[in-house]
Each structure stands twice: as C-alpha cells, then as structure tokens.
Design an enzyme around this catalytic site. Structure first.
Site, PDB file in Angstrom:
ATOM      1  N   TYR A 230       2.044  -7.532  -2.932  1.00 31.45           N
ATOM      2  CA  TYR A 230       2.698  -8.719  -3.488  1.00 31.45           C
ATOM      3  C   TYR A 230       3.860  -9.197  -2.617  1.00 31.45           C
ATOM      4  CZ  TYR A 230       0.183  -8.152  -7.921  1.00 31.45           C
ATOM      5  OH  TYR A 230      -0.786  -8.051  -8.888  1.00 31.45           O
TER       6      TYR A 230
ATOM      7  N   LYS B 155      -3.564   5.556  -3.531  1.00 34.52           N
ATOM      8  CA  LYS B 155      -4.932   5.473  -2.991  1.00 34.52           C
ATOM      9  C   LYS B 155      -4.899   5.959  -1.548  1.00 34.52           C
ATOM     10  CE  LYS B 155      -9.287   4.247  -3.460  1.00 34.52           C
ATOM     11  NZ  LYS B 155     -10.207   5.061  -4.281  1.00 34.52           N
TER      12      LYS B 155
ATOM     13  N   ASP C 207      -8.101   5.048  -9.172  1.00 34.73           N
ATOM     14  CA  ASP C 207      -9.319   4.878  -9.965  1.00 34.73           C
ATOM     15  C   ASP C 207      -9.464   5.993 -10.997  1.00 34.73           C
ATOM     16  OD1 ASP C 207      -9.370   5.871  -7.365  1.00 34.73           O
ATOM     17  OD2 ASP C 207     -11.531   5.792  -7.170  1.00 34.73           O
TER      18      ASP C 207
ATOM     19  N   ASP D 101       0.803  -3.181 -11.534  1.00 35.08           N
ATOM     20  CA  ASP D 101       0.494  -4.380 -12.316  1.00 35.08           C
ATOM     21  C   ASP D 101      -0.750  -4.140 -13.167  1.00 35.08           C
ATOM     22  OD1 ASP D 101       0.686  -6.949 -13.232  1.00 35.08           O
ATOM     23  OD2 ASP D 101       0.106  -7.924 -11.365  1.00 35.08           O
TER      24      ASP D 101
END
Length: 335
Positions: free
Chosen positions: A125, A174, A207, A231
């Site tokens: 972002y 991740k 995930d 988010d």
C-alpha cells in the site's frame, strides 16, 4: 481544568448519524470532551472543492486525537484513498483492529477476542512504482518493507500484548515465497520476539492463518503482519464476530491517533436512521483506552454488551428492528 478537545470528522453517508450516536454515549458516560468538527470526503469535496481540506489537517494535528466516520473516496482517476493519505501524512504506522464476540450478534463463533496489528504505511500500500503499460498488456506495483517499519510495528504489537495481559503474538507472513520483503519482516519480527520472553510467539504463513482463523479462531490472541495481509485478515476476523458493523479500528502514530468505523459509508441506507453505530462506538472505546480512560471505556463496552445481549432494542443487522436513535438510547439507558 479545560476540556480535552478532540477532532470529529462525521464523514459521508451514514457517518454523521453513527458519529452522533457515539458522541451522545461519550457525553452520557461523563467524558467531558470538546468537539472540533471537520469535513473530509465527499462532503468536503462539495463544500470546499477538496477531499482533505487544509483546515481539517490542521485540526487533526492540533488536537492529536480524532474520531472519524466512514469517508467516500470518489472512484476514478486522480483521487487516492483519503484513509491512506491520512495514514501517510501523520505517519499513523499502527492499525489496531480488535474483534470481540458479543452475545446476541449473528456469528458462527463465541468467545472470540483477537487483535490484528497491521503495519499501516509500507508494503503493497506504499503506492510505490505503480504503473500500467500504455497498451494495457501489463502492470506493476512495488512492495517496500524497511527494517525500521517492521521493527516498530512488531514492537508495538508486543508492547500492546504485554500491557493488556495477552498471552500470544502470531507473526503472519509469506516469507516462503516473498523471500525479500516478507523475509525481512519475518527476520525482524523474530529478533523483536526474543526481547519478550514472557509472551508466547508463533509464526504462520498467511494462507494457513486464514484457514486456521476460520477453523480454530480460539488459537489466536494478537496477530501482527504487513499492510495487505493485515487488511485482509482483519476483515476476516470481523466476519468471525458478525461483520464490519462490530469492528472498530485505530490508526496510531507517535503524535496523532485517528479512531474510526472500518466499514464504508453505506450511501444506500444513509438518512434512514437504521444503521448500526457499534463500529464507531467501539472505536470511541479504543479512543478512551488510548487516553487512559479505562473506566469509562469499560462502562460503555458493558452497556453495549448488555443492550445487544438483551436483543430488545437493536438494529436490523443484529436481528432487531430498532432505529439508530432507539439503539443508542438503549445503550445510554444501560450506562
């Protein structure tokens, strides 16, 4: 003693009515604030020709504490998200989004109590390097993670966990795929975690975190993660307790803090007096806690809890047919 001034941005759509509900409750709880009203969003665009007038920015900077309703950013070219702009302008690096189960809400789980701490200024972002090829055949965006940014958000999460007597912090990443950006975030988070031996730390790939939140939400306490993942995960957490109507958010920097409803401006129901004001009421509770007014925060939370549990005077999304005004008055009566 002079009253504490806070900046109030009613916002767009249902914003003014739910902000009004929250302020009435703060007043009845004896908070004794002075409110400086400011415009932002479509209201500001119509009145002043800009989404974020300088007067509003000056008031936010002056009072340091802001309560904000939902804002609408016009869709289309030239307009960046007002919320993202505010976070950047005031370096509001920590986004704190707690979700707590309230008896009487329509949700699949009970006894949820999770805080998502999201880095608010970096990552996907940051807006860096966004470009699209002239022929529309390809597009690029850059994710930027700094050691300083990663360290301060993870320290924030562990300090909050310690101060609130929380037991566990889950670092969500991740790093198995995004070895550079997510890898740096994870490395820094591990270093910080070693400074807090009193708090259990675990790591989870994003995930897997999504799956575990839906299957075993009781395993989570405090989550700390980067901007985009935070988010998504914080909205997923809101879904565990009945939706965004029950989810507040705080954006906290060194100097300034902005507390807000995290849902949109819901223009389809604006002016109908049927919106659930809980998100912004819970945000005002975060505001009180930030100012060290724990007792008043606790009283308001209990009044909200009792009103929803009784189920007699609640808005449609909570299974009742009360108006915003009636629901607000019921909470005040339970104070």
């Amino acid at each position: 003693m002079s009253k504490r001034s806070i900046t109030v941005i009613p916002g767009d759509g249902i914003g003014p009515s739910i902000i009004d509900a929250a302020l009435q409750i703060l007043d009845h709880a004896g908070c004794d604030f002075h409110y400086d009203y400011a415009d932002a969003g479509l209201v500001a665009l119509e009145k002043h020709g800009e989404l974020l007038p300088q007067d509003t920015l000056d008031l936010i900077a002056k009072n340091k504490i802001t309560l904000k309703g939902p804002l609408t950013t016009p869709v289309g070219g030239g307009f960046t998200s007002i919320n993202v702009s505010l976070r950047k302008l005031f370096n509001l690096y920590a986004n704190v989004r707690p979700v707590v189960s309230f008896e009487g809400t329509r949700s699949r789980f009970e006894n949820i109590d999770i805080i998502t701490i999201r880095e608010n200024t970096e990552g996907m972002y940051s807006g860096a390097g966004q470009k699209r090829a002239d022929d529309n055949a390809s597009a690029e965006a850059m994710s930027i993670i700094t050691r300083e940014g990663a360290e301060r958000i993870v320290v924030f999460a562990f300090e909050l966990a310690r101060n609130e007597g929380r037991k566990k912090v889950t670092i969500v990443h991740k790093a198995n795929i995004l070895k550079s950006t997510s890898g740096l975030f994870l490395d820094v988070a591990r270093e910080v975690a070693q400074r807090y031996p009193d708090i259990e730390t675990n790591e989870m790939i994003v995930d897997a975190a999504c799956m575990n939140l839906v299957m075993y939400p009781e395993r989570f306490d405090v989550i700390v993660t980067t901007n985009l993942f935070g988010d998504i995960l914080s909205d997923l957490c809101a879904g565990l307790v009945g939706g965004l109507g029950m989810a507040p958010g705080a954006n906290i920097g060194k100097e300034v803090a902005i507390f807000e409803a995290v849902h949109g401006s819901a223009p389809d129901i604006a002016g109908q007096n049927i919106a659930n004001p809980c998100s912004v009421i819970l945000a005002s509770i975060q505001l009180l806690e930030h100012l060290g007014m724990q007792d008043k925060a606790r009283r308001i939370r209990e009044a909200v809890r009792k009103t929803i549990a009784e189920g007699k005077t609640v808005t449609r999304d909570l299974g009742g047919n009360a108006s915003t005004t009636e629901f607000t008055q019921a909470i005040i009566a339970n104070l």
